[in-house]
Design a protein around this motif. Structure first.
Motif, short mmCIF file in Angstrom:
data_model
loop_
_atom_site.label_atom_id
_atom_site.label_comp_id
_atom_site.label_asym_id
_atom_site.label_seq_id
_atom_site.Cartn_x
_atom_site.Cartn_y
_atom_site.Cartn_z
N SER A 1 -0.28 5.21 -1.17
CA SER A 1 -0.18 6.33 -0.25
C SER A 1 0.71 7.44 -0.82
CB SER A 1 0.38 5.84 1.09
OG SER A 1 0.32 6.84 2.05
N ASN B 1 -0.98 -3.09 6.46
CA ASN B 1 -0.40 -1.78 6.20
C ASN B 1 1.06 -1.76 6.65
OD1 ASN B 1 -1.77 0.16 4.78
ND2 ASN B 1 -3.02 0.81 6.49
N HIS B 2 1.82 -0.85 6.11
CA HIS B 2 3.26 -0.77 6.37
C HIS B 2 3.57 0.10 7.58
CE1 HIS B 2 2.12 2.65 3.88
NE2 HIS B 2 3.07 3.29 4.52
N GLY C 1 -6.31 0.61 3.44
CA GLY C 1 -5.56 -0.63 3.61
C GLY C 1 -6.13 -1.46 4.75
N THR D 1 0.81 -1.22 0.00
CA THR D 1 0.00 0.00 0.00
C THR D 1 0.84 1.27 0.00
OG1 THR D 1 -0.13 -0.10 2.41
CG2 THR D 1 -1.93 -1.10 1.16
N GLU D 2 2.18 1.15 0.07
CA GLU D 2 3.01 2.35 0.12
C GLU D 2 2.89 3.19 -1.15
OE1 GLU D 2 6.71 1.41 3.08
OE2 GLU D 2 6.86 0.65 1.03
N PRO E 1 0.28 5.66 6.51
CA PRO E 1 -0.43 4.42 6.19
C PRO E 1 -1.62 4.70 5.26
CG PRO E 1 -0.04 4.59 8.54
CD PRO E 1 0.36 5.90 7.94
N TYR E 2 -1.87 3.77 4.37
CA TYR E 2 -2.97 3.90 3.42
C TYR E 2 -4.29 3.67 4.16
CZ TYR E 2 -5.50 3.26 -0.98
OH TYR E 2 -6.37 3.38 -2.04
N GLU E 3 -5.20 4.64 4.06
CA GLU E 3 -6.44 4.60 4.85
C GLU E 3 -7.33 3.42 4.49
OE1 GLU E 3 -7.96 8.45 4.05
OE2 GLU E 3 -6.39 9.43 5.21
#
Length: 156
Positions: free
Chosen positions: A41, A78-79, A74, A37-38, A70-72
């Motif tokens: 983002s 998440n990373h 996700g 997901t980076e 972080p990707y919302e």
């Protein structure tokens, strides 16, 4: 109100503080290894290069302290926002950068994060730190240039 500086269409994040704190002597473009997901983002504009740096470890170059929110949308996978990220360069380029930064006062600073043909790239600068008086001198020159531009604009 101040005008917002124009950036190129693929530019996602710029480290403006780096040009103030360092004298950039050379630049090099590197790819960056990202997890799931980076990239989503980053494309949203949730990346921050402030206070980040790169270093050579065991023949590889790593980007430290870069924040990617972080990707919302996700899920639990998440990373970590500030994890170390590996940069992709040829071995001879890594060796060259390593030699340059072994000298005292030199650092590897990320200047810009951008997209190139759909891939995320980082522009790295081999930089030497400025002294406090150098920073003051740069601010004076910037102010004088701004005054000259204003005077010319008002005149014509």
């Amino acid at each position: 109100m101040a005008k917002k500086k124009k950036t190129s269409p693929g530019t996602l994040a710029v480290n403006r503080k780096a040009r103030h704190d360092f004298n950039i002597e050379s630049t090099i473009e590197a790819g960056i290894v990202l997890k799931g997901t980076e990239i989503k983002s980053i494309r949203r504009g949730s990346a921050n290069l402030k206070d980040s740096y790169a270093q050579v470890k065991k023949g590889e170059i790593w980007l430290q302290n870069m924040h990617i929110a972080p990707y919302e949308e996700g899920n639990q996978f998440n990373h970590d926002p500030r994890r170390s990220r590996k940069l992709l360069l040829h071995q001879r380029e890594i060796n060259k950068i390593g030699e340059q930064t072994r000298e005292v006062g030199y650092s590897i600073v990320p200047l810009k994060l951008y997209l190139k043909r759909g891939n995320c790239k980082v522009l790295l600068g081999i930089a030497r730190g400025k002294k406090k008086y150098d920073k003051r001198q740069a601010l004076k020159e910037k102010a004088m240039k701004r005054d000259v531009d204003r005077a010319l604009k008002a005149r014509y």
